[in-house]
Design an enzyme around this catalytic site. Sequence first.
Site, PDB file in Angstrom:
ATOM      1  N   THR A 196       0.861  -1.188   0.000  1.00  0.00           N
ATOM      2  CA  THR A 196       0.000   0.000   0.000  1.00  0.00           C
ATOM      3  C   THR A 196       0.894   1.235   0.000  1.00  0.00           C
ATOM      4  O   THR A 196       2.091   1.141   0.245  1.00  0.00           O
ATOM      5  CB  THR A 196      -0.895   0.029   1.253  1.00  0.00           C
ATOM      6  N   GLU A 339      -5.868  -3.694  -0.696  1.00  0.00           N
ATOM      7  CA  GLU A 339      -6.268  -4.786   0.204  1.00  0.00           C
ATOM      8  C   GLU A 339      -7.447  -5.588  -0.335  1.00  0.00           C
ATOM      9  O   GLU A 339      -7.792  -6.630   0.194  1.00  0.00           O
ATOM     10  CB  GLU A 339      -6.671  -4.204   1.574  1.00  0.00           C
ATOM     11  N   LYS A 449     -14.057  19.099   8.822  1.00  0.00           N
ATOM     12  CA  LYS A 449     -14.987  19.271   9.952  1.00  0.00           C
ATOM     13  C   LYS A 449     -15.139  20.750  10.229  1.00  0.00           C
ATOM     14  O   LYS A 449     -14.228  21.396  10.708  1.00  0.00           O
ATOM     15  CB  LYS A 449     -14.466  18.529  11.181  1.00  0.00           C
ATOM     16  N   TRP A 454     -19.843  17.952   9.060  1.00  0.00           N
ATOM     17  CA  TRP A 454     -18.909  17.438   8.074  1.00  0.00           C
ATOM     18  C   TRP A 454     -19.154  18.042   6.702  1.00  0.00           C
ATOM     19  O   TRP A 454     -20.298  18.208   6.286  1.00  0.00           O
ATOM     20  CB  TRP A 454     -19.085  15.932   7.929  1.00  0.00           C
TER      21      TRP A 454
HETATM   22  P1  ADP Z   1      -3.632   4.462  -1.856  1.00  0.00           P
HETATM   23  O1  ADP Z   1      -4.539   5.388  -2.607  1.00  0.00           O
HETATM   24  O2  ADP Z   1      -3.691   4.677  -0.374  1.00  0.00           O
HETATM   25  O3  ADP Z   1      -2.322   4.364  -2.487  1.00  0.00           O
HETATM   26  P2  ADP Z   1      -5.159   2.308  -2.914  1.00  0.00           P
HETATM   27  O4  ADP Z   1      -4.712   2.497  -4.315  1.00  0.00           O
HETATM   28  O5  ADP Z   1      -5.342   0.955  -2.396  1.00  0.00           O
HETATM   29  O6  ADP Z   1      -4.161   2.988  -1.966  1.00  0.00           O
HETATM   30  O7  ADP Z   1      -6.425   3.223  -2.717  1.00  0.00           O
HETATM   31  C1  ADP Z   1      -7.559   2.850  -2.016  1.00  0.00           C
HETATM   32  C2  ADP Z   1      -8.410   4.052  -1.742  1.00  0.00           C
HETATM   33  O8  ADP Z   1      -8.667   4.793  -2.936  1.00  0.00           O
HETATM   34  C3  ADP Z   1      -9.774   3.712  -1.222  1.00  0.00           C
HETATM   35  O9  ADP Z   1      -9.735   3.436   0.154  1.00  0.00           O
HETATM   36  C4  ADP Z   1     -10.565   4.967  -1.556  1.00  0.00           C
HETATM   37  O10 ADP Z   1     -10.366   5.979  -0.594  1.00  0.00           O
HETATM   38  C5  ADP Z   1      -9.944   5.413  -2.840  1.00  0.00           C
HETATM   39  N1  ADP Z   1     -10.787   4.985  -3.960  1.00  0.00           N
HETATM   40  C6  ADP Z   1     -10.639   3.901  -4.718  1.00  0.00           C
HETATM   41  N2  ADP Z   1     -11.597   3.841  -5.664  1.00  0.00           N
HETATM   42  C7  ADP Z   1     -12.388   4.929  -5.493  1.00  0.00           C
HETATM   43  C8  ADP Z   1     -13.558   5.442  -6.149  1.00  0.00           C
HETATM   44  N3  ADP Z   1     -14.099   4.844  -7.187  1.00  0.00           N
HETATM   45  N4  ADP Z   1     -14.091   6.570  -5.670  1.00  0.00           N
HETATM   46  C9  ADP Z   1     -13.552   7.218  -4.615  1.00  0.00           C
HETATM   47  N5  ADP Z   1     -12.449   6.793  -3.974  1.00  0.00           N
HETATM   48  C10 ADP Z   1     -11.876   5.659  -4.393  1.00  0.00           C
END
Ligand code: ADP
Length: 547
Positions: A196, A339, A449, A454
């Site tokens: 991640t 994940e 916030k 929110w």
């Molecule tokens: P990171 O962005 O932390 O590198 P990931 O690529 O695993 O890790 O990203 C996961 C996160 O990306 C999700 O928890 C969410 O916040 C965001 N995300 C993924 N797909 C979408 C979507 N279609 N719309 C909004 N947010 C999204």
Amino acid sequence: MLRAAGEIDVMDGLMQPRPLTIAHILERAERLYAHKHVATAGAERCTYADVADHTRRLATVLDSLGVPVGARVATFASNNRRHLEIYLAVPATKRVLHTINIRLSPEHLEYIVNHAEDDVIFVDRGLLPRIWPSVDQLPRVRHWVVLPDGSDTAIPVDPRILDYDELISGGDPFAGSFEDTFALADENLASGLCYTSGTTGPPKGVLYSHRSTVLHCLGTLAAGLIGLSESDVVMPIVPFFHANAWGLPYGAIMAGASLVLPGTSADPAHLLQLMEAERVTVAGAVPTVWTSLVPELRAYDLSATRFLLGGGSAVPPALSETYRAALGVPITHSWGMTEVSPVGAIGGTRTQHREATAEEQVAVRAAQGQPLPLVNVRIVDVETGRELPRDGRAVGELQVAGPWVAGGYFHVDGGDSFTDDGWLRTGDLATIDADGYLRLVDRVKDLIKSGGEWISSVELEAAIASHPDVVEVAVIARPDPRWMERPVAYVVLRDGSAATAEELLQHITPMVARWWLPDEFVFMTTLPKTGTGKLSKSALRDSTRIA
Ligand code: ADP
């Protein structure tokens, strides 16, 4: 006579316990779809038969390099044909494929390679200068295999460096079945490792299994979801290292679709030319990439397009509508995370929306979508942990469970990432409606916030992005003595636009509550991006010194 439940014999079914393995995907491709194409940018074209032949040779090369079963084999590469071969050969021979993000800082890169204990790294020749300077910090890596990519980047003289094509031509085109080498019930073996981003603490490794990968692949292939088929030409613009390119490479092979791999360049003209020339039907990318293609969208013949996938961050409805107007195809939303392999939900309308107004349909398409089959989702109160109703209004932390959802991290404690009953806490805030549609309100850490209420940065961004002159926007919180936090919008305008803050404010006033209106619009020439090309609010906060 009816018997009490306790008296009924519990029996196992009598079906074959054959394991779900990636080896099967490889063998299926060569048996059924040998003639189908894989095209890489630069006019390199081959068939699945060629890919399978190289994959078989690579399997024997890994043996002769003494790479043990279970060892981590890393890639530092763009989306290209050789990378695909490694994608197949490594798990098919029971090794673990570790895809490294090519945009990591040296510090994160070194941490990840050492933490994963990578034995070999396959690296695109043109990307060597990004990783070779770290070589002294990576003592466990025994072999560095350079993938020719058309570049003439200098290759250091070092006995650890080997040439991919030379190794392949010296490899044995092993004719046996990789599937047979998987003993019964071996499907839980690790197949892949992906870290991640580490925006909070050090990066954490998500360790996929053969079973989770195959089920994820089938889940995304289901009709009505991504629904790939043999007639598709699939272009993963999303990098192989970004959460398995959302399952598109294995999915396309499983379905017998042709693949188009764009290489390193994210240049809009390059991507659009490739889509036109190869008559791409399905493509997937993060919203920032889809945004970058907009100015030239109508200059190309993209009439073959039938499905565009957008995820990784929220796809602004205005962006999706731009594509629908230009190509007749909206950007279908997908929600996921590393994940979750990564796809957990896919958007789009259902039959019940056919009679809905155009505006209502846009709102449905803006949702992150319905969970994939076998994926369970729930929202819970952040403070009490109590499950909240699926009424489309209650906002809570999204939690997920399913056969392709991580249950822990590689060699580190899961900490508070998992609930006591084993669900993954996503860090996303969402609603779920009565039809099961997820709508992401925000990430917990991005929510603003203000005065005890929110404000969703995502919704504000979508409103601002609907102004025709806005190319990109990110809304973050600024500390405020009276309200605690107030929203500030960072906006990139289209070249030559003279739009003012007043004009943007007027544009969004009918769309959001009055107290949501940003305190300030800051005009930028570009916004910072993460290693996977998403807008980086943490970098924006750092650079603007807004805590
Ligand atoms: P990171 O962005 O932390 O590198 P990931 O690529 O695993 O890790 O990203 C996961 C996160 O990306 C999700 O928890 C969410 O916040 C965001 N995300 C993924 N797909 C979408 C979507 N279609 N719309 C909004 N947010 C999204």
